[in-house]
Design a protein around this motif. Structure first.
Motif, PDB file in Angstrom:
ATOM      1  N   VAL A 112       0.850  -1.192   0.000  1.00 36.51           N
ATOM      2  CA  VAL A 112       0.000   0.000   0.000  1.00 36.51           C
ATOM      3  C   VAL A 112       0.883   1.239   0.000  1.00 36.51           C
ATOM      4  CG1 VAL A 112      -1.818   1.281   1.176  1.00 36.51           C
ATOM      5  CG2 VAL A 112      -1.806  -1.223   1.259  1.00 36.51           C
ATOM      6  N   ASN A 113       0.724   2.079  -0.997  1.00 40.41           N
ATOM      7  CA  ASN A 113       1.336   3.406  -1.003  1.00 40.41           C
ATOM      8  C   ASN A 113       0.307   4.410  -0.508  1.00 40.41           C
ATOM      9  OD1 ASN A 113       3.752   2.454  -2.139  1.00 40.41           O
ATOM     10  ND2 ASN A 113       3.027   2.785  -4.220  1.00 40.41           N
ATOM     11  N   VAL A 114       0.739   5.306   0.361  1.00 40.27           N
ATOM     12  CA  VAL A 114      -0.144   6.353   0.885  1.00 40.27           C
ATOM     13  C   VAL A 114       0.262   7.666   0.221  1.00 40.27           C
ATOM     14  CG1 VAL A 114      -1.110   7.421   2.939  1.00 40.27           C
ATOM     15  CG2 VAL A 114      -0.170   5.098   3.083  1.00 40.27           C
ATOM     16  N   LEU A 115      -0.694   8.338  -0.419  1.00 42.51           N
ATOM     17  CA  LEU A 115      -0.409   9.555  -1.179  1.00 42.51           C
ATOM     18  C   LEU A 115      -1.198  10.725  -0.626  1.00 42.51           C
ATOM     19  CD1 LEU A 115      -0.623   8.247  -4.874  1.00 42.51           C
ATOM     20  CD2 LEU A 115       1.319   8.147  -3.299  1.00 42.51           C
ATOM     21  N   ALA A 116      -0.556  11.893  -0.667  1.00 44.95           N
ATOM     22  CA  ALA A 116      -1.243  13.169  -0.436  1.00 44.95           C
ATOM     23  C   ALA A 116      -0.976  14.009  -1.680  1.00 44.95           C
ATOM     24  CB  ALA A 116      -0.722  13.851   0.815  1.00 44.95           C
ATOM     25  N   ILE A 117      -2.023  14.399  -2.372  1.00 44.52           N
ATOM     26  CA  ILE A 117      -1.894  15.079  -3.669  1.00 44.52           C
ATOM     27  C   ILE A 117      -2.402  16.511  -3.514  1.00 44.52           C
ATOM     28  CG2 ILE A 117      -2.602  15.057  -6.090  1.00 44.52           C
ATOM     29  CD1 ILE A 117      -2.993  11.992  -5.778  1.00 44.52           C
ATOM     30  N   LEU A 118      -1.548  17.469  -3.867  1.00 45.68           N
ATOM     31  CA  LEU A 118      -1.902  18.885  -3.807  1.00 45.68           C
ATOM     32  C   LEU A 118      -2.102  19.379  -5.233  1.00 45.68           C
ATOM     33  CD1 LEU A 118      -2.325  21.377  -2.038  1.00 45.68           C
ATOM     34  CD2 LEU A 118       0.141  21.827  -2.223  1.00 45.68           C
ATOM     35  N   PRO A 119      -3.358  19.530  -5.670  1.00 43.25           N
ATOM     36  CA  PRO A 119      -3.600  19.911  -7.064  1.00 43.25           C
ATOM     37  C   PRO A 119      -3.050  21.303  -7.376  1.00 43.25           C
ATOM     38  CG  PRO A 119      -5.597  19.038  -6.036  1.00 43.25           C
ATOM     39  CD  PRO A 119      -4.611  19.285  -4.938  1.00 43.25           C
ATOM     40  N   GLY A 120      -2.385  21.414  -8.529  1.00 48.71           N
ATOM     41  CA  GLY A 120      -1.975  22.701  -9.052  1.00 48.71           C
ATOM     42  C   GLY A 120      -2.896  23.107 -10.182  1.00 48.71           C
ATOM     43  N   ARG A 121      -2.572  24.219 -10.825  1.00 51.58           N
ATOM     44  CA  ARG A 121      -3.403  24.668 -11.946  1.00 51.58           C
ATOM     45  C   ARG A 121      -3.398  23.644 -13.079  1.00 51.58           C
ATOM     46  NH1 ARG A 121      -1.371  30.217 -10.748  1.00 51.58           N
ATOM     47  NH2 ARG A 121      -3.139  31.358  -9.900  1.00 51.58           N
ATOM     48  N   ASP A 122      -2.303  22.899 -13.209  1.00 51.81           N
ATOM     49  CA  ASP A 122      -2.202  21.863 -14.236  1.00 51.81           C
ATOM     50  C   ASP A 122      -2.241  20.503 -13.553  1.00 51.81           C
ATOM     51  OD1 ASP A 122      -1.594  20.082 -16.245  1.00 51.81           O
ATOM     52  OD2 ASP A 122       0.025  21.292 -17.093  1.00 51.81           O
ATOM     53  N   PRO A 123      -3.352  19.777 -13.639  1.00 52.12           N
ATOM     54  CA  PRO A 123      -3.454  18.496 -12.934  1.00 52.12           C
ATOM     55  C   PRO A 123      -2.581  17.399 -13.526  1.00 52.12           C
ATOM     56  CG  PRO A 123      -5.372  18.839 -14.333  1.00 52.12           C
ATOM     57  CD  PRO A 123      -4.577  20.113 -14.380  1.00 52.12           C
ATOM     58  N   ASN A 124      -2.081  17.600 -14.733  1.00 53.11           N
ATOM     59  CA  ASN A 124      -1.311  16.553 -15.402  1.00 53.11           C
ATOM     60  C   ASN A 124       0.185  16.814 -15.400  1.00 53.11           C
ATOM     61  OD1 ASN A 124      -3.560  14.922 -16.138  1.00 53.11           O
ATOM     62  ND2 ASN A 124      -4.060  16.424 -17.719  1.00 53.11           N
ATOM     63  N   ARG A 125       0.611  17.863 -14.752  1.00 51.03           N
ATOM     64  CA  ARG A 125       2.031  18.162 -14.608  1.00 51.03           C
ATOM     65  C   ARG A 125       2.419  17.851 -13.171  1.00 51.03           C
ATOM     66  NH1 ARG A 125       4.362  24.047 -14.028  1.00 51.03           N
ATOM     67  NH2 ARG A 125       6.520  23.454 -13.605  1.00 51.03           N
ATOM     68  N   LEU A 126       3.192  16.778 -12.964  1.00 51.95           N
ATOM     69  CA  LEU A 126       3.391  16.219 -11.630  1.00 51.95           C
ATOM     70  C   LEU A 126       4.820  16.401 -11.142  1.00 51.95           C
ATOM     71  CD1 LEU A 126       1.514  12.805 -12.084  1.00 51.95           C
ATOM     72  CD2 LEU A 126       0.568  15.037 -11.449  1.00 51.95           C
ATOM     73  N   LEU A 127       4.941  16.814  -9.874  1.00 49.33           N
ATOM     74  CA  LEU A 127       6.198  16.797  -9.133  1.00 49.33           C
ATOM     75  C   LEU A 127       6.004  15.831  -7.974  1.00 49.33           C
ATOM     76  CD1 LEU A 127       6.938  20.645  -8.889  1.00 49.33           C
ATOM     77  CD2 LEU A 127       7.458  19.084 -10.772  1.00 49.33           C
ATOM     78  N   VAL A 128       6.849  14.819  -7.875  1.00 56.99           N
ATOM     79  CA  VAL A 128       6.689  13.739  -6.904  1.00 56.99           C
ATOM     80  C   VAL A 128       7.818  13.813  -5.886  1.00 56.99           C
ATOM     81  CG1 VAL A 128       6.457  11.238  -6.605  1.00 56.99           C
ATOM     82  CG2 VAL A 128       5.688  12.326  -8.744  1.00 56.99           C
ATOM     83  N   VAL A 129       7.474  13.668  -4.600  1.00 59.59           N
ATOM     84  CA  VAL A 129       8.494  13.586  -3.552  1.00 59.59           C
ATOM     85  C   VAL A 129       8.107  12.436  -2.629  1.00 59.59           C
ATOM     86  CG1 VAL A 129       7.321  15.355  -2.140  1.00 59.59           C
ATOM     87  CG2 VAL A 129       9.746  14.841  -1.745  1.00 59.59           C
ATOM     88  N   SER A 130       9.095  11.611  -2.272  1.00 57.16           N
ATOM     89  CA  SER A 130       8.762  10.392  -1.530  1.00 57.16           C
ATOM     90  C   SER A 130       9.720  10.118  -0.385  1.00 57.16           C
ATOM     91  CB  SER A 130       8.767   9.180  -2.480  1.00 57.16           C
ATOM     92  OG  SER A 130      10.099   8.743  -2.734  1.00 57.16           O
TER      93      SER A 130
END
Length: 463
Positions: A112-130
């Motif tokens: 199980v991966n637990v994610l917290a997603i903060l939407p930006g103006r562009d929902p398809n441009r992703l910056l990931v930190v883990s």
């Protein structure tokens, strides 16, 4: 190849290379200060203590108990994120998959991966930190014995948890969407990160950057070394391309094929991971000048790995933060006292002031990139004619406030010179600076001055 240059878009630089304009510093950013103040060592301590207090977080450990094992840990992470998400746009979710039997998986196991997603103006441009929330002791298959994993990697998990809660309250909205990930299965073979990479790297989405924080809680080494202001950053995009040539049995993806050609054109030090590394170093140098980021051009430590690798091996910009030394008496050890020395990955060996600084380094790098536009595409050098000038072409980024042409000596680690041009400009002529001797790239600029990742300009002859 494009039509001939329009004179109105040309950028003529007639000064000798040594006297050309330096790269401007990042802009003043009032929205950063309250977020940096919100990173609290005490809160990080509470989170690391809580994670270590589950006894073991081995990937195959207990899942039904509320006090011990990886199941209790992931439910606690989810509760913590849901609590801090109240009143914000932060979205919390879990993603589950079953991992089949493998080299370090004895039975089919739910991850199980637990994610917290903060939407930006562009929902398809992703910056990931883990960070990875699983742990291990001396026996990687021991799912029962204690494995507190305070530094490896409750430290990285706590940093990512606090980043999500802090950045969700930014006074300035982000252009890119931020994905904060507490992943599982790292110690069993980067399994949770590999699944996350498969889920995020799909058509229609752009994973622009991925940063993993793994073993980031102590500035002390086993021999008494102490470097409270140093942090290592591993960033190298060439390694997976070489592996494809040497050992890769599969046909490389179009992205990796394109990067192989890019590297062959002189961009071995200018692949996406290299550009992300430069951005993170530059942001830390400007906003946290007391911190020294050691940019290491390797994918990771010698013959070892982390959760950025499944992203890096897809040709994405993926890098790893880790502390300046590793004390192996406190890593992958059974908790015990031996010859008067206390061994094990315990909270008492984590420096929470240092961990707070690491978290702040992540914050300034991610926030400034998330405030910037997407990087330009179609960046190239027009090499149809022999010349001591350099003509660059690119596709203007919609909504960008401008573009920045960068260049540096081929042996320099950071970009040295720059020239800004307008939002509609898609070409520039850098007079008196030879493409033979310098590396070039282009960035997009936001209204507030924040710059996208640089995109290397490959020579194209058109012949």
């Amino acid at each position: 190849m494009r039509l001939p240059l329009r004179a109105s878009l040309l950028c003529h630089l007639l000064l000798p290379a040594a006297s050309l304009a330096q790269v401007p510093p990042p802009p003043a950013e009032p929205a950063l200060a309250p977020m940096l103040r919100a990173i609290e060592p005490g809160r990080l301590r509470a989170q690391v203590d809580a994670l270590a207090g589950f006894g073991t977080r081995h990937t195959a450990s207990e899942v039904r108990s509320e006090t011990r094992g990886i199941g209790a840990a992931r439910r606690w992470i989810e509760r913590e994120w849901r609590a801090c998400a109240a009143g914000t746009s932060l979205l919390v979710e879990t993603r589950t998959h079953t991992e089949p039997v493998g080299r370090r998986i004895a039975l089919p196991t739910e991850l199980v991966n637990v994610l917290a997603i903060l939407p930006g103006r562009d929902p398809n441009r992703l910056l990931v930190v883990s960070g990875h929330y699983d742990s291990r002791n001396a026996d990687v298959m021991d799912a029962v014995g204690d494995a507190p994993g305070a530094n490896d990697d409750a430290s990285g998990t706590a940093a990512v948890m606090q980043l999500a809660c802090t950045m969700a309250r930014s006074s300035k909205p982000f252009e890119a969407t931020l994905v904060f990930a507490a992943v599982s299965g790292e110690e069993q073979g980067l399994l949770g990160a590999a699944q996350l990479a498969r889920e995020l790297d799909v058509e229609g989405r752009s994973v622009e950057a991925m940063v993993t924080n793994d073993i980031v809680g102590s500035p002390r080494g086993a021999a008494g070394e102490h470097a409270p202001n140093r942090l290592r950053l591993f960033a190298d995009g060439l390694d997976p391309l070489l592996r494809l040539v040497l050992v890769g049995p599969k046909e490389p993806s179009p992205r990796l094929k394109a990067q192989q050609l890019l590297a062959a054109s002189g961009a071995a030090n200018d692949l996406p991971a290299d550009q992300l590394g430069r951005h993170l170093v530059r942001a830390a140098q400007h906003y946290l000048p007391q911190m020294q980021i050691d940019l290491i051009q390797r994918r990771d430590r010698t013959l070892r790995g982390g959760d950025h690798l499944p992203f890096l091996e897809r040709g994405l910009a993926a890098v790893r933060f880790t502390e300046p030394f590793e004390n192996y008496a406190n890593q992958h050890q059974n908790v015990r006292v031996e010859n008067g020395q206390r061994l094990g990955d315990l909270s008492e060996f984590v420096d929470f002031d240092y961990l707070a600084q690491v978290t702040r380094v992540n914050l300034v790098g991610l926030a400034t990139l998330a405030w910037a536009p997407a990087p330009p595409s179609g960046v190239q050098i027009d090499a149809r004619a022999l010349s001591n000038d350099t003509r660059l072409l690119w596709k203007p980024v919609p909504g960008a406030a401008g573009h920045r042409v960068l260049w540096r000596r081929t042996g320099a680690q950071q970009w040295e010179h720059a020239r800004d041009v307008g939002p509609q400009a898609g070409e520039a002529l850098i007079a008196g600076v030879s493409r033979d001797d310098w590396s070039f790239a282009v960035q997009a600029l936001g209204a507030g001055g924040h710059a996208s990742l640089a995109v290397y300009a490959a020579p194209v002859s058109g012949r």
